[in-house]
Enzyme design. Structure first.
Site, PDB file in Angstrom:
ATOM      1  N   GLY A 198     -10.248  43.334  -3.065  1.00 53.70           N
ATOM      2  CA  GLY A 198     -10.569  42.356  -2.874  1.00 53.70           C
ATOM      3  C   GLY A 198     -10.997  41.746  -3.982  1.00 53.70           C
ATOM      4  O   GLY A 198     -10.895  40.458  -4.148  1.00 53.70           O
TER       5      GLY A 198
ATOM      6  N   GLY B 118      -8.387  49.016  -4.271  1.00 51.73           N
ATOM      7  CA  GLY B 118      -8.002  49.691  -3.682  1.00 51.73           C
ATOM      8  C   GLY B 118      -6.190  50.111  -3.593  1.00 51.73           C
ATOM      9  O   GLY B 118      -6.448  51.605  -3.959  1.00 51.73           O
TER      10      GLY B 118
ATOM     11  N   LYS C 140       3.535  41.946  -2.975  1.00 52.14           N
ATOM     12  CA  LYS C 140       3.910  40.771  -2.386  1.00 52.14           C
ATOM     13  C   LYS C 140       3.093  39.068  -4.534  1.00 52.14           C
ATOM     14  O   LYS C 140       2.127  39.645  -4.324  1.00 52.14           O
ATOM     15  CB  LYS C 140       3.112  39.914  -1.932  1.00 52.14           C
ATOM     16  CG  LYS C 140       3.932  40.500  -0.225  1.00 52.14           C
ATOM     17  CD  LYS C 140       3.658  40.429   0.351  1.00 52.14           C
ATOM     18  CE  LYS C 140       3.474  41.054   2.073  1.00 52.14           C
ATOM     19  NZ  LYS C 140       2.506  39.964   2.886  1.00 52.14           N
TER      20      LYS C 140
ATOM     21  N   ARG D  82     -18.032  55.662  -1.609  1.00 52.64           N
ATOM     22  CA  ARG D  82     -18.427  54.386  -1.549  1.00 52.64           C
ATOM     23  C   ARG D  82     -20.560  54.256  -1.039  1.00 52.64           C
ATOM     24  O   ARG D  82     -21.427  53.697  -1.512  1.00 52.64           O
ATOM     25  CB  ARG D  82     -18.166  53.182  -0.263  1.00 52.64           C
ATOM     26  CG  ARG D  82     -16.830  52.236  -1.113  1.00 52.64           C
ATOM     27  CD  ARG D  82     -16.047  51.698  -0.047  1.00 52.64           C
ATOM     28  NE  ARG D  82     -15.302  50.772  -0.518  1.00 52.64           N
ATOM     29  CZ  ARG D  82     -14.578  49.951   0.122  1.00 52.64           C
ATOM     30  NH1 ARG D  82     -14.272  49.661   0.681  1.00 52.64           N
ATOM     31  NH2 ARG D  82     -13.824  49.141  -0.769  1.00 52.64           N
TER      32      ARG D  82
HETATM   33  P1  AMP Z   1      -0.711  45.745  -2.596  1.00 61.18           P
HETATM   34  O1  AMP Z   1      -1.889  45.939  -1.054  1.00 61.18           O
HETATM   35  O2  AMP Z   1      -0.110  44.425  -2.793  1.00 61.18           O
HETATM   36  O3  AMP Z   1      -1.337  46.002  -3.300  1.00 61.18           O
HETATM   37  O4  AMP Z   1       0.327  46.515  -2.500  1.00 61.18           O
HETATM   38  C1  AMP Z   1       0.559  47.677  -2.058  1.00 61.18           C
HETATM   39  C2  AMP Z   1       1.774  48.340  -1.501  1.00 61.18           C
HETATM   40  O5  AMP Z   1       2.912  47.650  -2.101  1.00 61.18           O
HETATM   41  C3  AMP Z   1       2.065  49.897  -1.566  1.00 61.18           C
HETATM   42  O6  AMP Z   1       1.733  49.915  -0.206  1.00 61.18           O
HETATM   43  C4  AMP Z   1       3.667  49.681  -1.910  1.00 61.18           C
HETATM   44  O7  AMP Z   1       4.001  50.595  -0.997  1.00 61.18           O
HETATM   45  C5  AMP Z   1       3.770  48.363  -1.717  1.00 61.18           C
HETATM   46  N1  AMP Z   1       4.822  48.041  -2.555  1.00 61.18           N
HETATM   47  C6  AMP Z   1       5.130  48.896  -4.115  1.00 61.18           C
HETATM   48  N2  AMP Z   1       6.143  48.812  -4.714  1.00 61.18           N
HETATM   49  C7  AMP Z   1       7.263  48.128  -3.714  1.00 61.18           C
HETATM   50  C8  AMP Z   1       8.365  47.680  -3.253  1.00 61.18           C
HETATM   51  N3  AMP Z   1       8.938  47.645  -4.749  1.00 61.18           N
HETATM   52  N4  AMP Z   1       9.056  47.248  -2.619  1.00 61.18           N
HETATM   53  C9  AMP Z   1       8.530  47.573  -1.693  1.00 61.18           C
HETATM   54  N5  AMP Z   1       6.890  47.547  -1.360  1.00 61.18           N
HETATM   55  C10 AMP Z   1       6.082  48.133  -2.696  1.00 61.18           C
END
Ligand code: AMP
Length: 407
Positions: free
Chosen positions: A387, A364, A207, A38
């Site tokens: 974000g 991210g 999620k 950054r």
């Molecule tokens: P996000 O912040 O929504 O981009 O999510 C990233 C996180 O999702 C990472 O820390 C991953 O470990 C988690 N992740 C990816 N696939 C899975 C899964 N199948 N079950 C649980 N966590 C997951």
């Protein structure tokens, strides 16, 4: 095309005080910067202003500052690294008040081409995060013109991103966006609004709830939408499959069905996992040992959870990515922090590294994965804002962009 004033539209900069909001929110470990991407990304705007003989006043937030101002979240290490990169001194105003007497005197002592870095804007607490008038005015009082180059913070209407611009305008100054903002908006904007087709969007991460609007908006813009990661299991369950103990958001099953229908109606391809790497429990620690088996997505045992896409899915997703002319990717395909569960994310990253298509990584975790794998220089663009890039992909207007003057 961006219809906002950019740093190139600022005129007669010699001797002018220009406040630049940067995104110096770098990761630190025991006081040392572990990734200075950054800082590097902010250099073109800063160097341009130095070259024009402006007095360059920089500000940024760092960390979340939950327990008030503290040395651990001071911008001091950034000042040092920035000075090395610019090859010239950066005067750091360490005062926790950010805009107080120490800042005013440091600015008053500036010569043309000098650089001053203010303290962490979040040291002013809710005055910064709630867009406080007083702090916004104090920031504006330090400068004649303002440049927002903090893409990673541009989705937040904070005092140093949004509030300050009103006070700059009130005294006849200009508000512009910097080169980094321009680059981010050009890449993300072109990909979404004017993509060379086929346009494939790949979403992953934990999620569904975090990405509702992104899914819906991208379905309208892309040709193929690929969904992997934890969020895929809510889609699989919505289709009536048993997903065992995988991460599922039962409140979003109807939403997923709507999206599946929407894809059909619009004639878009929606690709979901066809197999999964499953285990009995989430690894603890996250990078600890884990026993994995691969099963078809429709046959996940009741006592197992899906933690990565399987090899067939990895091939399906990689082939789809390779057939594209534009690819946008946000979110890992599995728990990539664990080497045993990183294969899906690596396969997608490799496919993007190998294709001739325009490849855009939405910040991210996917940016971290691409960097870790050493594929960074194979991508067309890696966003500096997780974000912010997500909100951009949702089709939302970013306060940091909107606040700049129209051309
Ligand atoms: P996000 O912040 O929504 O981009 O999510 C990233 C996180 O999702 C990472 O820390 C991953 O470990 C988690 N992740 C990816 N696939 C899975 C899964 N199948 N079950 C649980 N966590 C997951």
């Amino acid at each position: 095309m961006l219809n906002k004033k950019t740093v190139d539209d600022l005129k007669d900069l010699k001797g002018k005080r220009v406040l630049v909001r940067c995104d110096f929110n770098v990761p630190l470990k025991e006081g040392a910067i572990t990734d200075d991407t950054r800082i590097t990304a902010a250099l073109p705007t800063i160097q341009k202003l130095i070259g024009e003989g402006a007095k360059v006043i920089l500000c940024s937030h760092l960390g979340k500052v939950k327990n008030g101002p503290n040395e651990g979240e001071s911008l001091a290490p950034v000042a040092e690294r920035l000075s090395e990169k610019l090859g010239k001194p950066v005067v750091f105003v360490s005062d926790y008040n950010v805009t107080g007497e120490a800042a005013t005197s440091a600015v008053a002592a500036m010569q043309e081409g000098d650089v001053v870095l203010l303290q962490n804007t979040r040291f002013r607490g809710s005055e910064e995060t709630k867009n406080g008038e007083q702090f916004s005015k104090e920031l504006a009082d330090l400068a004649d013109d303002y440049v927002c180059d903090a893409f990673g913070s541009s989705h937040r209407a904070h005092a140093s991103v949004e509030g300050v611009t009103k006070f700059i305008s009130a005294k006849g100054g200009s508000n512009a966006v910097g080169y980094l903002m321009q680059k981010e908006i050009d890449f993300l904007g072109n990909a979404v609004e004017n993509p060379v087709r086929p346009f494939v969007a790949i979403l992953g991460g934990a999620k569904v709830a975090d990405k509702l609007n992104v899914i819906s908006n991208l379905l309208e813009k892309c040709d193929t939408l690929i969904i992997g990661g934890g969020m895929a299991f809510t889609f699989l369950k919505a289709q009536g499959m048993g997903v065992g103990n995988s991460l599922v958001d039962d409140t979003k099953l109807d939403y997923c069905r709507e999206m599946i229908e929407k894809a059909e109606k619009l004639g878009k391809k929606l690709l979901l996992p066809v197999d999964a790497a499953v285990a009995s429990a989430f690894p603890n620690p996250i990078d600890g040992p884990v026993d994995v088996t691969v099963v078809p997505a429709s046959e996940i045992p009741d006592d197992k959870m899906g933690l990565d896409i399987g090899p067939e899915t990895a091939k399906l997703f990689a082939d789809a990515a390779k057939s594209a002319k534009t690819v946008v990717w946000n979110g890992p395909m599995g728990v990539f922090e664990n080497p045993t569960l990183a294969a899906g994310t690596i396969a997608v990253a490799r496919a993007l590294a190998e294709t001739e298509a325009t490849t855009i990584i939405g910040g991210g975790d996917s940016a971290a994965a691409v960097n870790q794998l050493g594929f960074a220089d194979k991508m067309s663009h890696i966003s500096t804002g997780g974000g912010a890039s997500l909100e951009f992909l949702e089709g939302k207007a970013l306060p940091g962009v909107m606040a700049a003057d129209d051309k």
